[in-house]
Motif scaffolding. Structure first.
Motif, PDB file in Angstrom:
ATOM      1  N   ASN A  17       0.828  -1.209   0.000  1.00 48.07           N
ATOM      2  CA  ASN A  17       0.000   0.000   0.000  1.00 48.07           C
ATOM      3  C   ASN A  17       0.862   1.259   0.000  1.00 48.07           C
ATOM      4  N   ALA A  18       1.937   1.254   0.762  1.00 50.13           N
ATOM      5  CA  ALA A  18       2.845   2.401   0.801  1.00 50.13           C
ATOM      6  C   ALA A  18       3.511   2.593  -0.556  1.00 50.13           C
ATOM      7  N   LEU A  19       3.901   1.500  -1.206  1.00 56.63           N
ATOM      8  CA  LEU A  19       4.547   1.599  -2.508  1.00 56.63           C
ATOM      9  C   LEU A  19       3.563   2.103  -3.571  1.00 56.63           C
ATOM     10  N   ALA A  20       2.310   1.708  -3.468  1.00 53.24           N
ATOM     11  CA  ALA A  20       1.299   2.189  -4.416  1.00 53.24           C
ATOM     12  C   ALA A  20       1.131   3.709  -4.289  1.00 53.24           C
ATOM     13  N   GLY A  21       1.055   4.220  -3.079  1.00 56.90           N
ATOM     14  CA  GLY A  21       0.976   5.661  -2.861  1.00 56.90           C
ATOM     15  C   GLY A  21       2.208   6.379  -3.364  1.00 56.90           C
ATOM     16  N   MET A  22       3.347   5.752  -3.159  1.00 54.08           N
ATOM     17  CA  MET A  22       4.605   6.333  -3.616  1.00 54.08           C
ATOM     18  C   MET A  22       4.646   6.409  -5.143  1.00 54.08           C
ATOM     19  N   ARG A  23       4.187   5.362  -5.813  1.00 49.14           N
ATOM     20  CA  ARG A  23       4.157   5.365  -7.285  1.00 49.14           C
ATOM     21  C   ARG A  23       3.217   6.449  -7.816  1.00 49.14           C
ATOM     22  N   ARG A  24       2.064   6.618  -7.153  1.00 50.42           N
ATOM     23  CA  ARG A  24       1.127   7.668  -7.575  1.00 50.42           C
ATOM     24  C   ARG A  24       1.784   9.043  -7.477  1.00 50.42           C
ATOM     25  N   GLU A  25       2.490   9.281  -6.376  1.00 49.21           N
ATOM     26  CA  GLU A  25       3.132  10.585  -6.209  1.00 49.21           C
ATOM     27  C   GLU A  25       4.247  10.782  -7.219  1.00 49.21           C
ATOM     28  N   ILE A  26       5.006   9.742  -7.527  1.00 52.29           N
ATOM     29  CA  ILE A  26       6.074   9.851  -8.523  1.00 52.29           C
ATOM     30  C   ILE A  26       5.479  10.205  -9.893  1.00 52.29           C
ATOM     31  N   ASP A  27       4.332   9.610 -10.225  1.00 50.39           N
ATOM     32  CA  ASP A  27       3.685   9.902 -11.507  1.00 50.39           C
ATOM     33  C   ASP A  27       3.176  11.338 -11.584  1.00 50.39           C
ATOM     34  N   GLN A  28       2.801  11.925 -10.450  1.00 50.27           N
ATOM     35  CA  GLN A  28       2.192  13.250 -10.455  1.00 50.27           C
ATOM     36  C   GLN A  28       3.175  14.392 -10.225  1.00 50.27           C
ATOM     37  N   ARG A  29       4.307  14.125  -9.599  1.00 52.87           N
ATOM     38  CA  ARG A  29       5.221  15.217  -9.246  1.00 52.87           C
ATOM     39  C   ARG A  29       5.948  15.761 -10.465  1.00 52.87           C
ATOM     40  N   TYR A  30       6.094  17.073 -10.480  1.00 44.64           N
ATOM     41  CA  TYR A  30       6.721  17.742 -11.616  1.00 44.64           C
ATOM     42  C   TYR A  30       8.196  17.378 -11.745  1.00 44.64           C
ATOM     43  N   ASP A  31       8.905  17.279 -10.610  1.00 46.40           N
ATOM     44  CA  ASP A  31      10.339  16.996 -10.681  1.00 46.40           C
ATOM     45  C   ASP A  31      10.641  15.567 -11.124  1.00 46.40           C
ATOM     46  N   SER A  35      11.326  11.267 -16.018  1.00 48.70           N
ATOM     47  CA  SER A  35      12.427  10.503 -15.419  1.00 48.70           C
ATOM     48  C   SER A  35      12.083   9.014 -15.432  1.00 48.70           C
ATOM     49  N   ASN A  36      13.096   8.219 -15.246  1.00 48.46           N
ATOM     50  CA  ASN A  36      12.928   6.766 -15.247  1.00 48.46           C
ATOM     51  C   ASN A  36      13.083   6.267 -13.811  1.00 48.46           C
ATOM     52  N   CYS A  37      12.202   6.701 -12.917  1.00 49.03           N
ATOM     53  CA  CYS A  37      12.262   6.315 -11.508  1.00 49.03           C
ATOM     54  C   CYS A  37      11.150   5.320 -11.206  1.00 49.03           C
ATOM     55  N   SER A  38      11.505   4.232 -10.549  1.00 41.75           N
ATOM     56  CA  SER A  38      10.502   3.228 -10.201  1.00 41.75           C
ATOM     57  C   SER A  38      10.933   2.489  -8.947  1.00 41.75           C
ATOM     58  N   ALA A  50      16.550   4.842 -10.020  1.00 42.12           N
ATOM     59  CA  ALA A  50      16.472   6.300 -10.118  1.00 42.12           C
ATOM     60  C   ALA A  50      17.487   6.799 -11.145  1.00 42.12           C
ATOM     61  N   ASP A  51      17.241   8.023 -11.646  1.00 41.07           N
ATOM     62  CA  ASP A  51      18.127   8.603 -12.658  1.00 41.07           C
ATOM     63  C   ASP A  51      19.459   9.061 -12.077  1.00 41.07           C
ATOM     64  N   ASP A  52      19.436   9.670 -10.890  1.00 42.00           N
ATOM     65  CA  ASP A  52      20.665  10.184 -10.292  1.00 42.00           C
ATOM     66  C   ASP A  52      20.543  10.161  -8.763  1.00 42.00           C
ATOM     67  N   ASP A  53      21.588  10.630  -8.096  1.00 41.60           N
ATOM     68  CA  ASP A  53      21.615  10.606  -6.630  1.00 41.60           C
ATOM     69  C   ASP A  53      20.512  11.459  -6.015  1.00 41.60           C
TER      70      ASP A  53
END
Length: 161
Positions: A17-31, A35-38, A50-53
């Motif tokens: 459940n935490a990872l699902a919320g995290m994925r939703r936020e990654i999809d919506q955030r401008y920064d 990017s290729n973050c998963s 992640a793309d970088d540090d």
């Protein structure tokens, strides 16, 4: 005789459940746009890509935030060393701690025995069983273990009279 168990368990459904919320936020955030973050989970192992540090650190923050929201202790995550992945991306393996390791169990047993409390402690696989004649001794044992400052989240369950 009264007894209780000291265990360290993390609910993997809540981690999902935490990872699902995290994925939703990654999809919506401008920064994170473009990017290729998963993040993926297999058993008790998370793989962060992640793309970088900077993005990796942001994903760590997101992970701890969402785990805290789901009432999970972020101390249950054991961060591995970041390694290079395909392209310029970074991969990191995060292990979710399940059970108490032998070294930590021996440290807890040694501390309880040296405290002169009238309790017996036995290691049972990846958990500890604490028994004593009085309920007050068991409560003192719980307080002592909590004061040890162990980073791994511990639960005290199966309390019997």
């Amino acid at each position: 005789m009264p007894s209780f168990d000291i265990v360290s368990e993390t609910d993997l459904n809540e981690v999902d459940n935490a990872l699902a919320g995290m994925r939703r936020e990654i999809d919506q955030r401008y920064d994170f746009k473009g990017s290729n973050c998963s993040i993926e989970r297999k058993e008790a192992v998370l793989t962060i890509l992640a793309d970088d540090d900077l993005k990796l650190r942001q994903m760590h923050d997101l992970l701890s935030t969402y785990m805290t929201r789901r009432k999970l202790d972020s101390g249950a995550c054991d961060l591995g060393t970041p390694e290079k992945a395909s392209g310029n991306s970074i991969r990191q393996v995060v292990t979710i701690k399940q059970g108490i390791e032998q070294e930590l169990a021996k440290k807890i047993v040694k501390e309880l025995k040296s405290s002169k409390l009238k309790v017996q402690v036995s290691i049972q696989g990846d958990s500890l069983r604490v028994t004593g004649k009085k309920r007050d001794d068991l409560q003192d044992a719980i307080a002592l273990v909590k004061d040890m400052g162990i980073e791994q989240p511990l639960q005290y369950e199966n309390f019997r009279d």
